[in-house]
Design a protein around this motif. Sequence first.
Motif, mmCIF file in Angstrom:
data_model
loop_
_atom_site.group_PDB
_atom_site.id
_atom_site.type_symbol
_atom_site.label_atom_id
_atom_site.label_comp_id
_atom_site.label_asym_id
_atom_site.label_seq_id
_atom_site.Cartn_x
_atom_site.Cartn_y
_atom_site.Cartn_z
ATOM 1 N N LEU A 100 0.835 -1.211 0.000
ATOM 2 C CA LEU A 100 0.000 0.000 0.000
ATOM 3 C C LEU A 100 0.863 1.252 0.000
ATOM 4 O O LEU A 100 0.575 2.227 -0.714
ATOM 5 C CB LEU A 100 -0.948 -0.001 1.197
ATOM 6 N N ALA A 101 1.937 1.243 0.786
ATOM 7 C CA ALA A 101 2.826 2.397 0.836
ATOM 8 C C ALA A 101 3.471 2.609 -0.523
ATOM 9 O O ALA A 101 3.591 3.759 -0.995
ATOM 10 C CB ALA A 101 3.881 2.194 1.921
ATOM 11 N N LEU A 102 3.864 1.568 -1.183
ATOM 12 C CA LEU A 102 4.485 1.684 -2.509
ATOM 13 C C LEU A 102 3.498 2.205 -3.535
ATOM 14 O O LEU A 102 3.818 3.101 -4.319
ATOM 15 C CB LEU A 102 5.041 0.313 -2.942
ATOM 16 N N VAL A 103 2.300 1.673 -3.541
ATOM 17 C CA VAL A 103 1.275 2.127 -4.484
ATOM 18 C C VAL A 103 0.943 3.595 -4.235
ATOM 19 O O VAL A 103 0.810 4.389 -5.180
ATOM 20 C CB VAL A 103 0.005 1.238 -4.395
ATOM 21 N N ASN A 104 0.803 3.989 -2.986
ATOM 22 C CA ASN A 104 0.512 5.395 -2.664
ATOM 23 C C ASN A 104 1.636 6.305 -3.133
ATOM 24 O O ASN A 104 1.389 7.419 -3.647
ATOM 25 C CB ASN A 104 0.272 5.577 -1.161
ATOM 26 N N ALA A 105 2.869 5.834 -2.994
ATOM 27 C CA ALA A 105 4.011 6.647 -3.399
ATOM 28 C C ALA A 105 4.052 6.805 -4.921
ATOM 29 O O ALA A 105 4.461 7.846 -5.439
ATOM 30 C CB ALA A 105 5.307 6.035 -2.890
ATOM 31 N N LEU A 106 3.654 5.775 -5.646
ATOM 32 C CA LEU A 106 3.683 5.817 -7.117
ATOM 33 C C LEU A 106 2.519 6.629 -7.679
ATOM 34 O O LEU A 106 2.615 7.183 -8.763
ATOM 35 C CB LEU A 106 3.671 4.414 -7.689
ATOM 36 N N CYS A 107 1.411 6.655 -6.990
ATOM 37 C CA CYS A 107 0.219 7.339 -7.516
ATOM 38 C C CYS A 107 0.172 8.704 -7.025
ATOM 39 O O CYS A 107 0.116 9.656 -6.918
ATOM 40 C CB CYS A 107 -1.046 6.607 -7.112
#
Length: 107
Positions: A100-107
Amino acid sequence: MKSETTTAITAVKQDVRLREWAEQLEAQQTSGLTVPQWCAENGNKTKSFYYRLRRVREQYIQSAQAIVPVSVPQQSSDIRIEKNGLQISLPNNITQDTLLALVNALC
Protein backbone atom coordinates in the motif's frame (compact mmCIF):
# COMPACT_ATOMS: atom_id res chain seq x y z
CA MET A 1 40.51 -62.95 -23.86
CA LYS A 2 39.41 -64.57 -27.10
CA SER A 3 35.73 -64.69 -26.09
CA GLU A 4 35.85 -60.99 -25.11
CA THR A 5 37.24 -60.14 -28.54
CA THR A 6 34.63 -62.28 -30.26
CA THR A 7 31.87 -60.65 -28.24
CA ALA A 8 33.18 -57.17 -29.09
CA ILE A 9 33.42 -58.01 -32.81
CA THR A 10 29.89 -59.41 -32.79
CA ALA A 11 28.59 -56.26 -31.08
CA VAL A 12 30.33 -54.02 -33.64
CA LYS A 13 28.96 -56.06 -36.55
CA GLN A 14 25.45 -55.85 -35.11
CA ASP A 15 25.79 -52.10 -34.61
CA VAL A 16 26.99 -51.60 -38.20
CA ARG A 17 24.13 -53.75 -39.51
CA LEU A 18 21.54 -51.80 -37.52
CA ARG A 19 22.95 -48.49 -38.77
CA GLU A 20 22.76 -49.71 -42.37
CA TRP A 21 19.17 -50.80 -41.79
CA ALA A 22 18.32 -47.44 -40.24
CA GLU A 23 19.74 -45.71 -43.33
CA GLN A 24 17.59 -47.93 -45.56
CA LEU A 25 14.51 -47.14 -43.47
CA GLU A 26 15.22 -43.44 -43.76
CA ALA A 27 15.76 -43.76 -47.51
CA GLN A 28 12.34 -45.37 -47.87
CA GLN A 29 10.68 -42.65 -45.80
CA THR A 30 12.25 -39.83 -47.79
CA SER A 31 11.63 -41.51 -51.14
CA GLY A 32 7.91 -40.84 -51.13
CA LEU A 33 7.31 -44.46 -52.13
CA THR A 34 5.26 -46.98 -50.22
CA VAL A 35 7.17 -49.76 -48.50
CA PRO A 36 6.25 -52.36 -51.17
CA GLN A 37 7.20 -49.97 -53.99
CA TRP A 38 10.52 -49.05 -52.36
CA CYS A 39 11.34 -52.70 -51.66
CA ALA A 40 10.58 -53.67 -55.26
CA GLU A 41 12.82 -50.92 -56.60
CA ASN A 42 15.66 -51.76 -54.19
CA GLY A 43 15.55 -55.54 -54.38
CA ASN A 44 14.34 -56.07 -50.82
CA LYS A 45 11.51 -58.20 -49.51
CA THR A 46 8.73 -56.35 -47.72
CA LYS A 47 8.85 -58.90 -44.91
CA SER A 48 12.59 -58.23 -44.45
CA PHE A 49 11.96 -54.50 -44.42
CA TYR A 50 9.46 -54.78 -41.56
CA TYR A 51 11.78 -57.17 -39.68
CA ARG A 52 14.57 -54.61 -39.94
CA LEU A 53 12.23 -51.84 -38.87
CA ARG A 54 11.30 -53.82 -35.78
CA ARG A 55 14.94 -54.57 -34.92
CA VAL A 56 16.00 -50.92 -35.33
CA ARG A 57 13.12 -49.78 -33.11
CA GLU A 58 14.00 -52.39 -30.48
CA GLN A 59 17.62 -51.24 -30.48
CA TYR A 60 16.53 -47.63 -30.19
CA ILE A 61 14.34 -48.45 -27.20
CA GLN A 62 17.17 -50.36 -25.52
CA SER A 63 19.68 -47.59 -26.05
CA ALA A 64 17.34 -44.72 -25.19
CA GLN A 65 18.07 -43.21 -21.84
CA ALA A 66 15.40 -43.54 -19.21
CA ILE A 67 13.21 -40.55 -18.59
CA VAL A 68 13.63 -39.53 -15.00
CA PRO A 69 10.88 -37.40 -13.53
CA VAL A 70 12.15 -34.24 -11.95
CA SER A 71 10.10 -32.29 -9.48
CA VAL A 72 10.47 -28.56 -9.77
CA PRO A 73 9.47 -26.56 -6.75
CA GLN A 74 6.39 -24.45 -7.30
CA GLN A 75 7.46 -20.91 -7.78
CA SER A 76 4.94 -18.36 -6.79
CA SER A 77 4.19 -15.58 -9.18
CA ASP A 78 5.70 -12.20 -8.57
CA ILE A 79 3.51 -9.14 -8.33
CA ARG A 80 4.08 -6.83 -11.27
CA ILE A 81 3.07 -3.19 -11.27
CA GLU A 82 3.38 -1.06 -14.36
CA LYS A 83 2.65 2.63 -14.84
CA ASN A 84 3.87 5.08 -17.49
CA GLY A 85 6.49 2.63 -18.76
CA LEU A 86 7.84 1.94 -15.27
CA GLN A 87 7.64 -1.68 -14.28
CA ILE A 88 8.15 -3.01 -10.77
CA SER A 89 8.27 -6.67 -9.79
CA LEU A 90 7.67 -7.55 -6.18
CA PRO A 91 7.68 -10.89 -4.38
CA ASN A 92 4.23 -12.25 -3.74
CA ASN A 93 4.92 -12.45 0.00
CA ILE A 94 5.26 -8.68 0.35
CA THR A 95 3.32 -7.32 3.29
CA GLN A 96 0.10 -5.45 2.70
CA ASP A 97 1.42 -2.32 4.42
CA THR A 98 4.53 -2.24 2.23
CA LEU A 99 2.48 -2.75 -0.92
CA LEU A 100 0.00 0.00 0.00
CA ALA A 101 2.83 2.40 0.84
CA LEU A 102 4.49 1.68 -2.51
CA VAL A 103 1.27 2.13 -4.48
CA ASN A 104 0.51 5.39 -2.66
CA ALA A 105 4.01 6.65 -3.40
CA LEU A 106 3.68 5.82 -7.12
CA CYS A 107 0.22 7.34 -7.52
